[in-house]
Design a protein around this motif. Structure first.
Motif, PDB file in Angstrom:
ATOM      1  N   SER A 150     -53.509  29.138  37.217  1.00 46.92           N
ATOM      2  CA  SER A 150     -53.787  27.906  37.965  1.00 46.92           C
ATOM      3  C   SER A 150     -53.547  26.676  37.099  1.00 46.92           C
ATOM      4  N   ASN A 151     -53.996  26.733  35.856  1.00 53.02           N
ATOM      5  CA  ASN A 151     -53.858  25.585  34.957  1.00 53.02           C
ATOM      6  C   ASN A 151     -52.384  25.248  34.705  1.00 53.02           C
ATOM      7  N   ASN A 152     -51.571  26.282  34.466  1.00 53.68           N
ATOM      8  CA  ASN A 152     -50.142  26.047  34.233  1.00 53.68           C
ATOM      9  C   ASN A 152     -49.464  25.445  35.461  1.00 53.68           C
ATOM     10  N   THR A 153     -49.862  25.926  36.637  1.00 52.31           N
ATOM     11  CA  THR A 153     -49.270  25.391  37.866  1.00 52.31           C
ATOM     12  C   THR A 153     -49.712  23.952  38.106  1.00 52.31           C
ATOM     13  N   LEU A 154     -50.951  23.630  37.767  1.00 56.36           N
ATOM     14  CA  LEU A 154     -51.425  22.245  37.874  1.00 56.36           C
ATOM     15  C   LEU A 154     -50.650  21.327  36.928  1.00 56.36           C
ATOM     16  N   ILE A 155     -50.397  21.793  35.713  1.00 52.70           N
ATOM     17  CA  ILE A 155     -49.599  20.995  34.773  1.00 52.70           C
ATOM     18  C   ILE A 155     -48.206  20.766  35.345  1.00 52.70           C
ATOM     19  N   TYR A 156     -47.620  21.829  35.902  1.00 58.29           N
ATOM     20  CA  TYR A 156     -46.290  21.738  36.500  1.00 58.29           C
ATOM     21  C   TYR A 156     -46.275  20.745  37.659  1.00 58.29           C
ATOM     22  N   PHE A 157     -47.291  20.824  38.528  1.00 62.74           N
ATOM     23  CA  PHE A 157     -47.373  19.918  39.678  1.00 62.74           C
ATOM     24  C   PHE A 157     -47.508  18.467  39.229  1.00 62.74           C
ATOM     25  N   HIS A 158     -48.497  18.186  38.369  1.00 67.86           N
ATOM     26  CA  HIS A 158     -48.726  16.801  37.959  1.00 67.86           C
ATOM     27  C   HIS A 158     -47.565  16.254  37.119  1.00 67.86           C
ATOM     28  N   ALA A 159     -46.947  17.105  36.320  1.00 70.06           N
ATOM     29  CA  ALA A 159     -45.817  16.648  35.511  1.00 70.06           C
ATOM     30  C   ALA A 159     -44.635  16.243  36.384  1.00 70.06           C
ATOM     31  N   ASN A 160     -44.480  16.909  37.527  1.00 68.64           N
ATOM     32  CA  ASN A 160     -43.321  16.652  38.379  1.00 68.64           C
ATOM     33  C   ASN A 160     -43.561  15.586  39.438  1.00 68.64           C
ATOM     34  N   VAL A 161     -44.650  15.695  40.182  1.00 69.56           N
ATOM     35  CA  VAL A 161     -44.848  14.758  41.303  1.00 69.56           C
ATOM     36  C   VAL A 161     -46.220  14.090  41.302  1.00 69.56           C
ATOM     37  N   GLY A 162     -47.132  14.563  40.469  1.00 64.88           N
ATOM     38  CA  GLY A 162     -48.469  13.983  40.440  1.00 64.88           C
ATOM     39  C   GLY A 162     -48.594  12.926  39.364  1.00 64.88           C
ATOM     40  N   ASP A 163     -49.648  13.006  38.596  1.00 65.49           N
ATOM     41  CA  ASP A 163     -49.941  12.028  37.541  1.00 65.49           C
ATOM     42  C   ASP A 163     -49.631  12.659  36.194  1.00 65.49           C
ATOM     43  N   ILE A 164     -48.645  12.119  35.492  1.00 62.33           N
ATOM     44  CA  ILE A 164     -48.225  12.702  34.216  1.00 62.33           C
ATOM     45  C   ILE A 164     -49.343  12.640  33.181  1.00 62.33           C
ATOM     46  N   ASP A 165     -50.201  11.636  33.286  1.00 61.56           N
ATOM     47  CA  ASP A 165     -51.331  11.538  32.353  1.00 61.56           C
ATOM     48  C   ASP A 165     -52.324  12.675  32.559  1.00 61.56           C
ATOM     49  N   ILE A 166     -52.535  13.057  33.835  1.00 61.62           N
ATOM     50  CA  ILE A 166     -53.413  14.196  34.122  1.00 61.62           C
ATOM     51  C   ILE A 166     -52.779  15.484  33.599  1.00 61.62           C
ATOM     52  N   ALA A 167     -51.463  15.597  33.770  1.00 57.51           N
ATOM     53  CA  ALA A 167     -50.760  16.771  33.247  1.00 57.51           C
ATOM     54  C   ALA A 167     -50.953  16.873  31.743  1.00 57.51           C
ATOM     55  N   ARG A 168     -50.857  15.728  31.047  1.00 55.81           N
ATOM     56  CA  ARG A 168     -51.024  15.725  29.595  1.00 55.81           C
ATOM     57  C   ARG A 168     -52.454  16.100  29.209  1.00 55.81           C
ATOM     58  N   LEU A 169     -53.432  15.602  29.982  1.00 54.44           N
ATOM     59  CA  LEU A 169     -54.838  15.911  29.715  1.00 54.44           C
ATOM     60  C   LEU A 169     -55.109  17.410  29.876  1.00 54.44           C
ATOM     61  N   LEU A 170     -54.581  17.997  30.943  1.00 54.80           N
ATOM     62  CA  LEU A 170     -54.741  19.431  31.168  1.00 54.80           C
ATOM     63  C   LEU A 170     -54.075  20.230  30.051  1.00 54.80           C
ATOM     64  N   PHE A 171     -52.916  19.756  29.631  1.00 55.66           N
ATOM     65  CA  PHE A 171     -52.170  20.433  28.565  1.00 55.66           C
ATOM     66  C   PHE A 171     -52.947  20.394  27.245  1.00 55.66           C
ATOM     67  N   ASP A 172     -53.449  19.215  26.918  1.00 62.73           N
ATOM     68  CA  ASP A 172     -54.173  19.058  25.654  1.00 62.73           C
ATOM     69  C   ASP A 172     -55.475  19.854  25.636  1.00 62.73           C
ATOM     70  N   SER A 173     -56.105  19.987  26.811  1.00 61.10           N
ATOM     71  CA  SER A 173     -57.408  20.643  26.852  1.00 61.10           C
ATOM     72  C   SER A 173     -57.321  22.170  26.821  1.00 61.10           C
ATOM     73  N   SER A 174     -56.241  22.713  27.422  1.00 62.71           N
ATOM     74  CA  SER A 174     -56.225  24.183  27.461  1.00 62.71           C
ATOM     75  C   SER A 174     -54.835  24.803  27.537  1.00 62.71           C
ATOM     76  N   GLY A 175     -53.801  24.001  27.597  1.00 64.04           N
ATOM     77  CA  GLY A 175     -52.494  24.579  27.867  1.00 64.04           C
ATOM     78  C   GLY A 175     -51.593  24.809  26.683  1.00 64.04           C
ATOM     79  N   LYS A 176     -52.022  24.444  25.486  1.00 56.81           N
ATOM     80  CA  LYS A 176     -51.108  24.484  24.346  1.00 56.81           C
ATOM     81  C   LYS A 176     -50.765  25.887  23.865  1.00 56.81           C
TER      82      LYS A 176
END
Length: 545
Positions: A150-176
């Motif tokens: 779910s987290n990876n898909t949320l990063i993918y969604f926000h990075a593409n059409v949502g909020d890139i800042d939210i994508a970065r926050l999700l990435f920094d918190s658990s996606g690295k």
């Protein structure tokens, strides 16, 4: 015999039996389906799951059949719902995914960790940012935000059409820890034009897969930075068709058609097989460069790829190429050979005929398209209006312009207005042409006024020509050719004082005449490029098919 299973496992249990592994065609699928109906359609949960799985995910274009089957299942389990969501998300109509999820909620079917990623992927494909953000809230509500999938898909969604800042926050918190997350965020920055940030992430990746390399190469290619793209292309450990296509398309978009063809030759020499995307890029290169000889070679390669048959997209592109390169007979042969034709196919041949002065034939083809109950679109009307203009069919052109709104609810755009101005101007109806421009529902641009100025030159109308030139000057688009056209009108009427005064205005404004150019031909070329933008037509073709 159909395997019966009375003991249901967990909702996501899935184990293919030998019978279902052999089910790879619609015919076989229908045979098994018929056997299930005879033996009691809803009696075996295992076979129902397999039927949904195969029709939604295994059989090409089988998702419509899957929906029909799914509607007749009594109380489908979560595995079936998730399979339908997955199949719908990757189908040509991903909007069905959101509808299915809405049905799930209404029936109080509790989602699991697989449910939301499929719906989010559909929202990403559709660029439905608001719906995707609402789903983000539901993921948190159900406690799946820490799930890797779910987290990876949320990063993918926000990075593409949502909020890139939210994508970065999700990435920094658990996606690295996930290479998928690195690739998704890198792609998001690249698609938004932030190649610096994308490259920074790419360089920091602890592990790079082929998707990561392709993301960066594609980002540079789309941004026109072909030298940087080539550096990475040469460094990538292993290439696939996406890697090659990104480079070829990048060269084509930058107008480096020779480089694109060289890349294609290099690709073939290394044994990599092209696909439809490759050939579409190469056909576009030949169309833009006007190189008919190379275009015919590419045509032969296209036929080899498809076993002699043309897809709609490639057929349309080849029609457009031959028409633009001056071989309208070849364009017609391709049109006649295509087994399936859509509106964009007809647009390609109508536009090609109109562009080359085969006006009567273009109008005939438009009428034939309408007779076959194919609904024309805005580009169809551009083609037939140009044909009417070249044929001098003023009344018929007026009729088609009215027909757009009255029958097909198509609002005229600047291209349609340009066609009508050209139609009236060519016919010498200059006063009506200027009145038509005054009544336009949008601001006329420089091409509209330049078309009027050209018509005034042909028909020696000093007064209206002066007005058209004044409008061009107001738009700060008054070029040397416009002044020379107006000067020629004065000279043709023997108004030498006016011509001399105009030359003085040119000197005062620092406007210099460019030597060795045919102004009337240049105006014609400018107008036709404006009316028939081949790249726009190609995008529309891809979108509509």
């Amino acid at each position: 015999m159909i395997r019966r299973q009375t003991n249901d496992k967990t909702p996501n249990f899935h184990q293919r039996s030998p019978l279902w592994r052999k089910c790879t065609t619609f015919r076989k699928l229908r045979q098994i389906h018929a056997s299930m109906i005879i033996n009691g359609f809803n009696s075996s949960r295992f076979n129902l799951r397999e039927l949904i799985y195969v029709s939604a995910l295994v059989i090409p274009s089988g998702i419509s059949y899957a929906h029909q089957v799914f509607d007749h299942i009594t109380q489908p389990d979560l595995f079936m719902w998730n399979t339908m969501l997955r199949g719908s998300a990757q189908s040509p109509n991903p909007g069905k995914t959101v509808s299915l999820y809405t049905q799930m909620e209404k029936q109080d079917i509790r989602p699991d960790r697989y449910t939301f990623p499929f719906v989010l992927k559909a929202c990403t494909k559709l660029s439905w940012a608001n719906v995707g953000c609402a789903l983000h809230g539901k993921i948190m509500k159900h406690g799946f935000e820490q799930n890797t999938f779910s987290n990876n898909t949320l990063i993918y969604f926000h990075a593409n059409v949502g909020d890139i800042d939210i994508a970065r926050l999700l990435f920094d918190s658990s996606g690295k820890t996930q290479v998928v997350a690195w690739s998704a965020l890198t792609a998001g920055y690249a698609r938004r034009g932030n190649l610096g940030m994308a490259r920074s992430l790419f360089d920091e990746m602890p592990e790079k897969d082929l998707i990561s390399w392709n993301v960066m190469i594609t980002g540079y290619a789309k941004g026109g930075e072909m030298e940087s793209a080539r550096v990475l292309f040469d460094q990538v450990p292993k290439r696939d068709i996406v890697t090659w296509n990104s480079m070829i398309a990048g060269y084509v978009n930058c107008g480096l058609h020779k480089k694109a063809l060289e890349m294609f030759d290099e690709m073939k020499s290394l044994g990599e097989q092209p696909d439809e995307v490759t050939m579409l890029s190469l056909v576009t290169a030949c169309t833009d460069s006007g190189d008919l000889d190379i275009g015919e070679k590419i045509h032969r390669s296209v036929l080899d790829l498809g076993g002699g048959e043309l897809s709609i997209l490639l057929g349309n592109a080849l029609i457009d190429m031959y028409a633009k390169c001056g071989n309208i007979d070849k364009a017609f042969k391709i049109f006649d050979s295509m087994k399936e034709k859509v509106v964009t196919t007809w647009n390609s041949i109508i536009g090609g005929l109109a562009f080359h002065g085969h006006s009567e034939e273009a109008i005939r083809m438009f009428k034939e398209m309408c007779r076959l109950k194919l609904k024309p679109n805005d580009i169809s009307f551009v083609g037939v209006l140009v044909a009417c203009s070249h044929a001098g069919r003023v009344e018929e052109g007026r009729g088609y312009f009215r027909l757009m709104r009255e029958k097909y609810n198509i609002e005229p755009n600047i291209r349609h207005y340009g066609c009508m101005v050209d139609l009236l101007g060519r016919a010498g109806l200059l006063t009506e042409a200027f009145e038509f421009v005054d009544q336009m529902e949008m601001e006329p641009n420089a091409i509209i006024w330049r078309t009027l100025l050209g018509s005034c030159t042909v028909h020696n109308n000093v007064e209206l020509g002066t007005r058209a030139n004044e409008q061009l000057v107001k738009l700060r688009r008054g070029e040397s050719g416009d002044y020379v056209l107006l000067s020629n009108i004065y000279a043709s009427q023997g108004e030498w004082v006016g011509a001399q005064r105009l030359r003085k205005v040119m000197d005062d404004k620092g406007v210099r005449k460019e030597a060795a150019s045919s102004l009337v031909d240049a105006d014609e070329e400018t107008l036709m490029h404006f009316l028939f933008d081949s790249k726009r037509q190609t995008k529309v073709n891809a979108k509509m098919v």
